[in-house]
Write a protein that holds these residues in place. Structure first.
Motif, PDB file in Angstrom:
ATOM      1  N   VAL A 171       0.852  -1.185   0.000  1.00  0.00           N
ATOM      2  CA  VAL A 171       0.000   0.000   0.000  1.00  0.00           C
ATOM      3  C   VAL A 171       0.888   1.235   0.000  1.00  0.00           C
ATOM      4  N   LEU A 172       0.780   2.031  -1.054  1.00  0.00           N
ATOM      5  CA  LEU A 172       1.528   3.280  -1.172  1.00  0.00           C
ATOM      6  C   LEU A 172       0.588   4.392  -1.606  1.00  0.00           C
ATOM      7  N   PRO A 173       0.651   5.553  -0.968  1.00  0.00           N
ATOM      8  CA  PRO A 173       1.458   5.837   0.224  1.00  0.00           C
ATOM      9  C   PRO A 173       0.908   5.103   1.440  1.00  0.00           C
ATOM     10  N   PRO A 174       1.762   4.828   2.439  1.00  0.00           N
ATOM     11  CA  PRO A 174       1.294   4.083   3.613  1.00  0.00           C
ATOM     12  C   PRO A 174       0.136   4.790   4.301  1.00  0.00           C
ATOM     13  N   LEU A 175      -0.795   4.008   4.828  1.00  0.00           N
ATOM     14  CA  LEU A 175      -1.949   4.590   5.513  1.00  0.00           C
ATOM     15  C   LEU A 175      -1.556   4.986   6.931  1.00  0.00           C
ATOM     16  N   PRO A 176      -2.152   6.072   7.435  1.00  0.00           N
ATOM     17  CA  PRO A 176      -1.907   6.445   8.840  1.00  0.00           C
ATOM     18  C   PRO A 176      -2.570   5.445   9.780  1.00  0.00           C
ATOM     19  N   ALA A 177      -2.331   5.614  11.052  1.00  0.00           N
ATOM     20  CA  ALA A 177      -2.943   4.726  12.043  1.00  0.00           C
ATOM     21  C   ALA A 177      -4.457   4.804  11.930  1.00  0.00           C
ATOM     22  N   PRO A 178      -5.144   3.663  11.971  1.00  0.00           N
ATOM     23  CA  PRO A 178      -6.604   3.673  11.782  1.00  0.00           C
ATOM     24  C   PRO A 178      -7.317   4.339  12.940  1.00  0.00           C
ATOM     25  N   ILE A 232       1.888  -6.248  -6.409  1.00  0.00           N
ATOM     26  CA  ILE A 232       0.882  -5.288  -6.853  1.00  0.00           C
ATOM     27  C   ILE A 232       0.813  -4.177  -5.823  1.00  0.00           C
ATOM     28  N   ILE A 233       0.902  -2.970  -6.307  1.00  0.00           N
ATOM     29  CA  ILE A 233       0.872  -1.809  -5.420  1.00  0.00           C
ATOM     30  C   ILE A 233      -0.524  -1.194  -5.456  1.00  0.00           C
ATOM     31  N   ILE A 234      -1.113  -1.046  -4.306  1.00  0.00           N
ATOM     32  CA  ILE A 234      -2.471  -0.522  -4.170  1.00  0.00           C
ATOM     33  C   ILE A 234      -2.417   0.850  -3.498  1.00  0.00           C
ATOM     34  N   ASP A 235      -3.223   1.767  -3.983  1.00  0.00           N
ATOM     35  CA  ASP A 235      -3.339   3.091  -3.373  1.00  0.00           C
ATOM     36  C   ASP A 235      -4.720   3.200  -2.725  1.00  0.00           C
ATOM     37  N   LEU A 236      -4.754   3.173  -1.400  1.00  0.00           N
ATOM     38  CA  LEU A 236      -6.005   3.271  -0.649  1.00  0.00           C
ATOM     39  C   LEU A 236      -6.204   4.653  -0.039  1.00  0.00           C
ATOM     40  N   SER A 237      -5.397   5.618  -0.483  1.00  0.00           N
ATOM     41  CA  SER A 237      -5.417   6.912   0.193  1.00  0.00           C
ATOM     42  C   SER A 237      -6.778   7.591   0.097  1.00  0.00           C
ATOM     43  N   ASN A 238      -7.418   7.550  -1.061  1.00  0.00           N
ATOM     44  CA  ASN A 238      -8.702   8.234  -1.204  1.00  0.00           C
ATOM     45  C   ASN A 238      -9.814   7.511  -0.463  1.00  0.00           C
ATOM     46  N   ILE A 239      -9.823   6.177  -0.528  1.00  0.00           N
ATOM     47  CA  ILE A 239     -10.840   5.429   0.227  1.00  0.00           C
ATOM     48  C   ILE A 239     -10.665   5.703   1.719  1.00  0.00           C
ATOM     49  N   ASN A 240      -9.416   5.683   2.174  1.00  0.00           N
ATOM     50  CA  ASN A 240      -9.162   5.955   3.591  1.00  0.00           C
ATOM     51  C   ASN A 240      -9.513   7.392   3.945  1.00  0.00           C
ATOM     52  N   GLN A 241      -9.274   8.327   3.029  1.00  0.00           N
ATOM     53  CA  GLN A 241      -9.580   9.721   3.304  1.00  0.00           C
ATOM     54  C   GLN A 241     -11.082   9.930   3.459  1.00  0.00           C
ATOM     55  N   VAL A 242     -11.874   9.283   2.588  1.00  0.00           N
ATOM     56  CA  VAL A 242     -13.337   9.388   2.699  1.00  0.00           C
ATOM     57  C   VAL A 242     -13.794   8.832   4.036  1.00  0.00           C
ATOM     58  N   TYR A 243     -13.300   7.660   4.372  1.00  0.00           N
ATOM     59  CA  TYR A 243     -13.712   7.045   5.632  1.00  0.00           C
ATOM     60  C   TYR A 243     -13.279   7.897   6.819  1.00  0.00           C
ATOM     61  N   THR A 244     -12.019   8.315   6.860  1.00  0.00           N
ATOM     62  CA  THR A 244     -11.499   9.075   8.000  1.00  0.00           C
ATOM     63  C   THR A 244     -12.196  10.417   8.143  1.00  0.00           C
ATOM     64  N   PHE A 245     -12.400  11.105   7.014  1.00  0.00           N
ATOM     65  CA  PHE A 245     -12.983  12.433   7.055  1.00  0.00           C
ATOM     66  C   PHE A 245     -14.398  12.405   7.636  1.00  0.00           C
ATOM     67  N   PHE A 246     -15.239  11.543   7.094  1.00  0.00           N
ATOM     68  CA  PHE A 246     -16.634  11.540   7.559  1.00  0.00           C
ATOM     69  C   PHE A 246     -16.771  10.870   8.917  1.00  0.00           C
ATOM     70  N   PHE A 247     -15.947   9.890   9.204  1.00  0.00           N
ATOM     71  CA  PHE A 247     -16.038   9.251  10.502  1.00  0.00           C
ATOM     72  C   PHE A 247     -15.620  10.218  11.607  1.00  0.00           C
ATOM     73  N   THR A 248     -14.650  11.084  11.314  1.00  0.00           N
ATOM     74  CA  THR A 248     -14.253  12.101  12.286  1.00  0.00           C
ATOM     75  C   THR A 248     -15.415  13.038  12.600  1.00  0.00           C
ATOM     76  N   HIS A 249     -16.159  13.420  11.557  1.00  0.00           N
ATOM     77  CA  HIS A 249     -17.328  14.278  11.784  1.00  0.00           C
ATOM     78  C   HIS A 249     -18.419  13.537  12.544  1.00  0.00           C
ATOM     79  N   LEU A 250     -18.541  12.243  12.338  1.00  0.00           N
ATOM     80  CA  LEU A 250     -19.528  11.484  13.104  1.00  0.00           C
ATOM     81  C   LEU A 250     -19.124  11.420  14.577  1.00  0.00           C
TER      82      LEU A 250
END
Length: 805
Positions: free
Chosen positions: A588-595, A672-690
């Motif tokens: 996973v690149l770039p590495p994801l921050p702590a969940p 295989i290199i996977i980029d999860l940054s946008n999926i993680n950003q959507v989840y983190t952003f809205f979950f923080t507001h929740l």
């Protein structure tokens, strides 16, 4: 002594190893024999009861029958030609049923002997060719066609049937074949090789036949011959199908495909009537819900319906092979097929011959479009894909759909393409409308939302693919088929973005299905983790979700559809994606921050989210009214989401994730290199507001509607990275345009190591590593075509006897 008819008495003598012509004038004997009406049932039964060794013991008698029958095909009397071909068809069919130790050697030795084999079989094929292309009656042409089918379908493995080599014979004009393969095939030319002439005569027969069933056999035979050793030889039939340029032939072919798809679909409907427009169906459904019983006796026992569905589709599904070859290689045919409708064909037939009675399938009441009929049948086949026989046909239908969506010329018939920023395109006078109503399978739960209005064909195609994904998630996963389905969704989404098309569709079903697939792969990772193609499927599925997250605002027809995607990601969390990357050793690149502490809400029962928010229910109409006077920035008349939140990100690498794929010596498998940054950003952003809302409202509970509202209110503040996922689809299309991928041939590694999003994305292509699928498919095609040809012959015989009586 019991009396016997003369035909039975003569063949009894043959099968005992004796010569009934002994002591008689041979010419007179054989002339009289082929004037006698054939007792097909007796001859078939008698040959079937003789084993292989007994047949070889009387090979001289079999030789004599076969050689004289081949000679009689040139007799001036039509009755002798007819009876000779009927005899040959039965003898070939029954001998081909036998299990010889050395099939090709023993069959040729039994039929002709090794010395005269070439001469006899060349004469036989030439005789079939002369009859199909001559001025014979339709009855004789039909028997000649079925003799050709019997010869071509002799061995279950079409490539091991050495007798098919005689259909591929080349004469002194062999050099002309190579020249003509590069030019348009003209049916009127006088300079043809023998293989060219065979194709011409089959097509002439195909055009003149009025019966759809017989025309089906001619098309299916062409498809089978076109696939004979096509990877080892320069198959002339395949080349000429690719260069054929006769619209009258294409129209007839399209009519046969539409009629055949409609007939096979009716076979499914006879088991369970899934017509929701029927009042009786609604009543039956309501009563079955209350009582747990169905009115239909067949449906009361699920094993009965499963067994009935297991026999479907019938043998006419073999037509899909030649349909694939035409769609894959002939752009002109694809254009004619996409613009074909039975109402237009009926009008053309009426204008040509006003006094002629239209065929039943061409009446306006049964109007079907070419693509609509194919998608309708495919929806039933893909949802009832449960046997070894249906699997290759389902795979083939998915390949055909992928070819359609990868062809940019298909999109005027798939969706409304805007001519400008504020004007949708209108269909031309010579094309069918892109807004249609197509009946899709609704026989298995869960079903997709019922849309009664006409809608773009692309929406119908999406329903077919989602139906396949929903009803085929099982541990014995058809990974190649799932990869094709994901590739279809990927290609559609990319093309919608590039064409500025916002498709009106119940997109929440797409999000639910993709999330369901991700969770299914996650829960069965141990089963699939050592399967190389499974790794590609996982990577491509994650890429597709990432594509919708990244570019959803440019595809969705309204903000609610995009909010529903974000809702599903918030509800499911990032764990299914991260678990998959760990199970399948993706980097996973770039590495994801702590969940984030995802269970903080759910552990206190503060977040009870349904499978879909109530605010994202699709509207009743599939085509909302256009918004008046769109602004200069609008790209569609069907409504526009808010302005894109995507901002530039200077630290993002310029190459695609697939470009960084390298071999891992330790894992012995491609990285295989996977980029999860946008999926993680959507989840983190809205979950923080929740979390913030929960802390501000400790006495209230979060529900689906409230979560959707929070997503809507904070959407404008979301920032995503513009990941260049479009490069994946661009590479795939460039590979196809260069003759790679779907067009056959070995796909040489490109800059990214392959022709698709990930190196080796060839699960749907005819590269050498995948041709085993097409070889497996032709085995079923041979068996099904042989059976359906016999059924048609038997039905024709019964009809003839009834008419005579």
């Amino acid at each position: 002594m019991k009396l016997k008819e003369k035909f039975v008495e003569i063949y009894d003598t043959f099968l005992r190893g004796q010569d009934p012509a002994q002591g008689k004038d041979p010419d007179v004997f054989w002339d009289e024999l082929f004037l006698i009406k054939i007792n097909e049932e007796y001859l078939s039964t008698s040959l079937r009861q003789i084993n292989e060794d007994q047949l070889l013991a009387i090979k001289d008698r079999i030789n004599s029958i076969f050689l004289h029958a081949v000679q009689a095909m040139r007799d001036p009397l039509p009755q002798r030609r007819l009876h000779a071909m009927q005899t040959l068809t039965i003898v070939l069919g029954e001998i081909f049923r036998k299990k010889f130790h050395n099939w090709s050697f023993d069959v040729i030795h039994l039929l002709t002997g090794l010395t005269h084999a070439d001469l006899v079989f060349r004469t036989l094929v030439q005789g079939i060719n002369d009859i199909l292309g001559g001025d014979e009656s339709l009855a004789i042409k039909v028997v000649a066609l079925r003799l050709a089918v019997a010869l071509a379908c002799g061995n279950d493995n079409v490539n091991k049937n050495s007798l098919n080599e005689y259909f591929m014979q080349k004469d002194i004009f062999a050099s002309l074949i190579k020249v003509r393969e590069l030019s348009l095939f003209d049916l009127g030319t006088n300079r043809m090789t023998r293989a060219d002439q065979n194709l011409k005569n089959l097509l002439q027969f195909f055009v003149m036949v009025d019966s759809v069933d017989l025309a089906f056999e001619a098309m299916a035979l062409l498809g089978l011959l076109a696939n004979y050793n096509k990877y080892e030889i320069q198959n002339p039939y395949l080349a000429h199908l690719a260069t054929l340029n006769d619209d009258s032939v294409f129209q007839k072919m399209a009519m046969v495909i539409v009629h055949t798809c409609d007939s096979m679909r009716r076979g499914y409907m006879e088991v369970i009537d899934d017509d929701e427009m029927s009042a009786m169906s609604k009543l039956t459904s309501a009563l079955s819900y209350v009582t747990g019983m169905l009115w239909n006796p067949k449906a009361q026992d699920s094993s009965v319906t499963d067994a009935a569905f297991g026999l479907l589709p019938d043998g006419r599904v073999t037509l899909m092979l030649v349909f694939y070859d035409l769609v894959n290689s002939n752009k002109r045919f694809l254009h004619v097929f996409l613009n074909y409708s039975t109402s237009k064909a009926a009008a053309a037939a009426a204008s040509t011959n006003p006094q002629a009675k239209p065929a039943e399938q061409l009446t306006p009441e049964t109007t079907e479009t070419g693509l609509g009929s194919f998608l309708s049948f495919s929806s039933y086949l893909l949802q009832h894909n449960r046997t070894h026989r249906t699997t290759p046909y389902a795979h083939l239908c998915l390949i055909i759909m992928l070819i359609l969506v990868e062809d940019p010329n298909s999109y005027p018939l798939l969706c409304i393409i805007p001519l400008s920023q504020d004007q949708p395109s209108a269909p031309s006078a010579n094309s069918v409308s892109p807004i249609v109503s197509v009946r899709l399978c609704r026989q298995r739960q869960p079903v997709l939302p019922m849309v009664k209005q006409a809608r773009p064909m692309a929406a119908v195609l999406l329903d077919v693919i989602l139906g396949f994904l929903k009803h085929n998630m099982k541990k014995k996963l058809q990974i190649d088929c799932f990869r094709i389905a994901i590739a279809i969704l990927f290609s559609l989404a990319s093309r919608f973005k590039s064409l500025r098309v916002r498709l009106p569709y119940h997109w929440v079903e797409v999000w639910n299905t993709l999330q369901g697939l991700v969770k299914f792969l996650q829960s069965n990772a141990k089963v699939f983790e050592h399967h190389q193609d499974a790794r590609d499927l996982v990577a491509e599925t994650i890429d597709l979700v990432n594509y919708f997250v990244t570019y959803g605002d440019l595809i969705m027809p309204d903000p609610a559809s995009l909010y529903a995607l974000y809702y599903e990601i918030v509800r499911s969390g990032i764990e299914p994606f991260t678990d998959l990357t760990e199970q399948f050793s993706f980097e996973v690149l770039p590495p994801l921050p702590a969940p984030l502490p995802h269970h903080d809400l759910t552990s206190r029962n503060r977040l009870n989210l349904a499978s879909s928010p109530t605010t994202t229910t699709p509207p009743g109409s599939a085509l909302p009214s256009p918004t008046p006077s769109p602004g200069p920035g609008a790209t569609s008349m069907i409504g526009s989401p808010p302005m894109s939140p995507y901002q530039s990100y200077s630290g993002f690498r310029s190459t695609s994730p697939a470009a960084a794929s390298v071999s891992s010596a330790l894992q012995q498998q491609r990285m295989i290199i996977i980029d999860l940054s946008n999926i993680n950003q959507v989840y983190t952003f809205f979950f923080t507001h929740l979390l913030a809302w929960r802390d501000a409202n400790p006495t209230r509970s979060l529900g689906p509607d409230l979560v959707s509202t929070i997503i809507k209110n904070h959407y404008q503040d979301l920032t995503l990275t513009p990941i260049p996922l479009d490069a994946f689809l661009t590479q795939q299309r460039q590979a196809n345009a260069s003759g790679l991928g779907m067009r056959g041939g070995a796909a040489s590694p490109g800059p990214t190591g392959g022709s698709g999003p990930h190196p080796g994305w060839d699960g749907y292509s005819e590269v050498p590593g995948k041709v085993h699928f097409f070889r497996q498919l032709t085995r079923f095609v041979v068996a099904d075509l042989r059976d359906v040809s016999r059924q048609h012959a038997a039905q024709q015989g019964k009809t003839s006897m009834t008419t005579m009586a």
